[in-house]
Design an enzyme around this catalytic site. Structure first.
Site, PDB file in Angstrom:
ATOM      1  N   HIS A  90     -14.772  17.662   0.683  1.00 29.26           N
ATOM      2  CA  HIS A  90     -14.739  17.767   2.150  1.00 29.26           C
ATOM      3  C   HIS A  90     -13.532  18.598   2.607  1.00 29.26           C
ATOM      4  O   HIS A  90     -12.676  18.122   3.357  1.00 29.26           O
ATOM      5  CB  HIS A  90     -14.707  16.376   2.798  1.00 29.26           C
ATOM      6  CG  HIS A  90     -15.180  16.387   4.227  1.00 29.26           C
ATOM      7  ND1 HIS A  90     -15.757  15.301   4.831  1.00 29.26           N
ATOM      8  CD2 HIS A  90     -15.159  17.363   5.180  1.00 29.26           C
ATOM      9  CE1 HIS A  90     -16.065  15.582   6.085  1.00 29.26           C
ATOM     10  NE2 HIS A  90     -15.717  16.833   6.316  1.00 29.26           N
ATOM     11  N   ALA A  99     -22.071  21.981   4.365  1.00 26.62           N
ATOM     12  CA  ALA A  99     -20.696  21.782   4.807  1.00 26.62           C
ATOM     13  C   ALA A  99     -20.701  21.180   6.210  1.00 26.62           C
ATOM     14  O   ALA A  99     -19.756  21.357   6.975  1.00 26.62           O
ATOM     15  CB  ALA A  99     -19.933  23.105   4.799  1.00 26.62           C
ATOM     16  N   GLU A 138     -19.844   9.195   1.543  1.00 30.17           N
ATOM     17  CA  GLU A 138     -18.498   9.718   1.340  1.00 30.17           C
ATOM     18  C   GLU A 138     -17.435   8.617   1.454  1.00 30.17           C
ATOM     19  O   GLU A 138     -17.528   7.788   2.356  1.00 30.17           O
ATOM     20  CB  GLU A 138     -18.252  10.797   2.398  1.00 30.17           C
ATOM     21  CG  GLU A 138     -17.088  11.697   2.140  1.00 30.17           C
ATOM     22  CD  GLU A 138     -17.091  12.900   3.074  1.00 30.17           C
ATOM     23  OE1 GLU A 138     -16.036  13.204   3.645  1.00 30.17           O
ATOM     24  OE2 GLU A 138     -18.159  13.527   3.231  1.00 30.17           O
ATOM     25  N   GLY A 145     -13.830  21.601   4.208  1.00 27.98           N
ATOM     26  CA  GLY A 145     -14.271  22.631   5.144  1.00 27.98           C
ATOM     27  C   GLY A 145     -13.177  23.132   6.064  1.00 27.98           C
ATOM     28  O   GLY A 145     -13.034  24.338   6.280  1.00 27.98           O
ATOM     29  N   ASN A 146     -12.392  22.210   6.633  1.00 26.82           N
ATOM     30  CA  ASN A 146     -11.309  22.649   7.515  1.00 26.82           C
ATOM     31  C   ASN A 146      -9.940  22.312   6.939  1.00 26.82           C
ATOM     32  O   ASN A 146      -8.959  22.168   7.676  1.00 26.82           O
ATOM     33  CB  ASN A 146     -11.459  22.059   8.925  1.00 26.82           C
ATOM     34  CG  ASN A 146     -11.401  20.537   8.932  1.00 26.82           C
ATOM     35  OD1 ASN A 146     -10.946  19.911   7.971  1.00 26.82           O
ATOM     36  ND2 ASN A 146     -11.837  19.935  10.018  1.00 26.82           N
ATOM     37  N   ILE A 163     -19.650  27.502  14.214  1.00 24.63           N
ATOM     38  CA  ILE A 163     -19.503  27.676  12.772  1.00 24.63           C
ATOM     39  C   ILE A 163     -20.667  28.476  12.204  1.00 24.63           C
ATOM     40  O   ILE A 163     -20.485  29.400  11.414  1.00 24.63           O
ATOM     41  CB  ILE A 163     -19.368  26.316  12.070  1.00 24.63           C
ATOM     42  CG1 ILE A 163     -18.082  25.622  12.505  1.00 24.63           C
ATOM     43  CG2 ILE A 163     -19.402  26.484  10.550  1.00 24.63           C
ATOM     44  CD1 ILE A 163     -17.928  24.209  11.987  1.00 24.63           C
ATOM     45  N   ASP A 174     -20.090  19.958   0.221  1.00 25.41           N
ATOM     46  CA  ASP A 174     -18.714  19.649   0.615  1.00 25.41           C
ATOM     47  C   ASP A 174     -18.642  18.304   1.318  1.00 25.41           C
ATOM     48  O   ASP A 174     -17.553  17.804   1.580  1.00 25.41           O
ATOM     49  CB  ASP A 174     -18.175  20.750   1.534  1.00 25.41           C
ATOM     50  CG  ASP A 174     -16.695  20.576   1.852  1.00 25.41           C
ATOM     51  OD1 ASP A 174     -15.918  20.336   0.902  1.00 25.41           O
ATOM     52  OD2 ASP A 174     -16.317  20.661   3.036  1.00 25.41           O
ATOM     53  N   ARG A 224     -22.602  17.511   7.536  1.00 21.09           N
ATOM     54  CA  ARG A 224     -22.434  16.083   7.340  1.00 21.09           C
ATOM     55  C   ARG A 224     -23.382  15.642   6.233  1.00 21.09           C
ATOM     56  O   ARG A 224     -24.537  16.083   6.179  1.00 21.09           O
ATOM     57  CB  ARG A 224     -22.714  15.302   8.625  1.00 21.09           C
ATOM     58  CG  ARG A 224     -21.661  15.475   9.710  1.00 21.09           C
ATOM     59  CD  ARG A 224     -20.340  14.836   9.328  1.00 21.09           C
ATOM     60  NE  ARG A 224     -19.300  15.014  10.339  1.00 21.09           N
ATOM     61  CZ  ARG A 224     -18.420  15.993  10.336  1.00 21.09           C
ATOM     62  NH1 ARG A 224     -18.454  16.898   9.362  1.00 21.09           N
ATOM     63  NH2 ARG A 224     -17.491  16.087  11.278  1.00 21.09           N
TER      64      ARG A 224
END
Length: 319
Positions: A285, A236, A267, A287-288, A157, A262, A238
């Site tokens: 969250h 982005a 969380e 990101g993906n 990434i 993100d 953890r």
């Protein structure tokens, strides 16, 4: 018939693969995350577990199902699972690497651009009081060209972010435990530095490292003091990689110019202090969170489950 527990709604393609392999599927599809009590009740007697990274799979869960043969984590991370305890019980834990790379890199790029040009802040302004018209000194942001991007964690990434941001004529520095091969550094036009050097030099710091004992609260009060007061931070990776209380203090004291988050330390909860700041972008969250990435992740967890059921070794084992 062997059975699999799926603890969240996942793409239908994965369920089709499991059904075609003759597996009995029990799915938890409520909007709320599955509770530990519910998970402990449902896991009993299951052969396989497919679970998202938002579900904690600890020793209690593993002990509740002595016949468990696989934990297939739906996500690239796996800090939600007690992988050591699973290994002690000869249960492989798998993840879904690589397929999140493009999506997460694109989200990171969007957050960087949005912070630099105050896009989210401008959208909020236009939806509320509006503006009086174009003026030479009104609502100024910063160009990315000739600025320094510091990447913490230069895995797939991080490298994908470097490739994209190089197109904006940014200087790229990075840090991680070991430098990349010289040929890769040359291809990315990236320079290896220490974390302190990266914080000193960077106009934008973006995090793409895993969460472990070494990276927990990697950035705290001391690190934020090292950064330029004009710098911004992107996370982005953890949430617990950052000491969020220290980040809030740094933003309030203008030691940092802004942040885009993100992921979060507790969380899905987000500190209200971040919500009150116009120079902070908050995303849930994502990101993906693309059709392409989530379908690919579903394909991996389903096929790994079928592989184990057919006596083959799973792919992407993390323990």
């Amino acid at each position: 018939m062997t059975s699999v527990l799926v603890t969240a709604a996942i793409p239908q393609a994965a369920l089709d693969i499991l059904q075609q392999a003759g597996l009995d599927i029990e799915s938890y599809t409520d909007d709320a995350l599955i509770t530990k009590d519910e998970l402990l009740k449902r896991i009993v007697g299951k052969d396989y577990l497919i679970t998202p990274l938002s579900t904690q799979v600890d020793s209690d869960v593993i002990d509740a199902d002595p016949q468990l043969k696989l934990i297939a984590n739906y996500g690239a991370g796996f800090n939600n699972i007690d992988v050591s305890y699973a290994r002690q019980h000869n249960i492989p834990v798998t993840n879904t690497p690589a397929v999140s790379t493009t999506s997460t890199a694109e989200v990171t790029t969007g957050l960087i651009i949005s912070l630099a040009h105050r896009i989210v802040e401008g959208d909020k302004l236009m939806r509320t009081k509006g503006f009086a018209g174009w003026a030479p000194l009104f609502f100024l942001g910063h160009e990315l060209a000739n600025k320094t991007l510091g990447i913490v964690g230069m895995g797939q990434i991080g490298q994908a972010v470097a490739k994209r941001m190089a197109a904006f004529d940014m200087r790229i520095v990075y840090t991680q435990r070991h430098p990349l091969a010289a040929a890769v550094e040359e291809q990315l036009n990236a320079t290896y530095v220490t974390l302190d050097e990266l914080l000193d030099q960077s106009d934008i710091v973006t995090l793409h490292c895993p969460l472990n004992d070494q990276t927990h609260h990697m950035l705290g009060a001391a690190e934020f003091k090292r950064m330029k007061d004009s710098a911004v931070l992107i996370n982005a990776a953890r949430g617990p990689v950052i000491d969020e209380a220290a980040l809030l203090d740094a933003l309030h004291s203008h030691e940092l110019a802004g942040a885009a988050l993100d992921v979060y330390g507790a969380e899905p909860n987000v500190d209200d202090g971040f919500k009150a700041l116009d120079n902070v972008i908050l995303t849930p969250h994502v990101g993906n969170a693309t059709v392409e990435a989530r379908d690919a992740m579903a394909n991996i967890v389903a096929k790994n489950t079928v592989r184990v059921d057919q006596g083959e070794d799973p792919l992407h084992v993390v323990n």
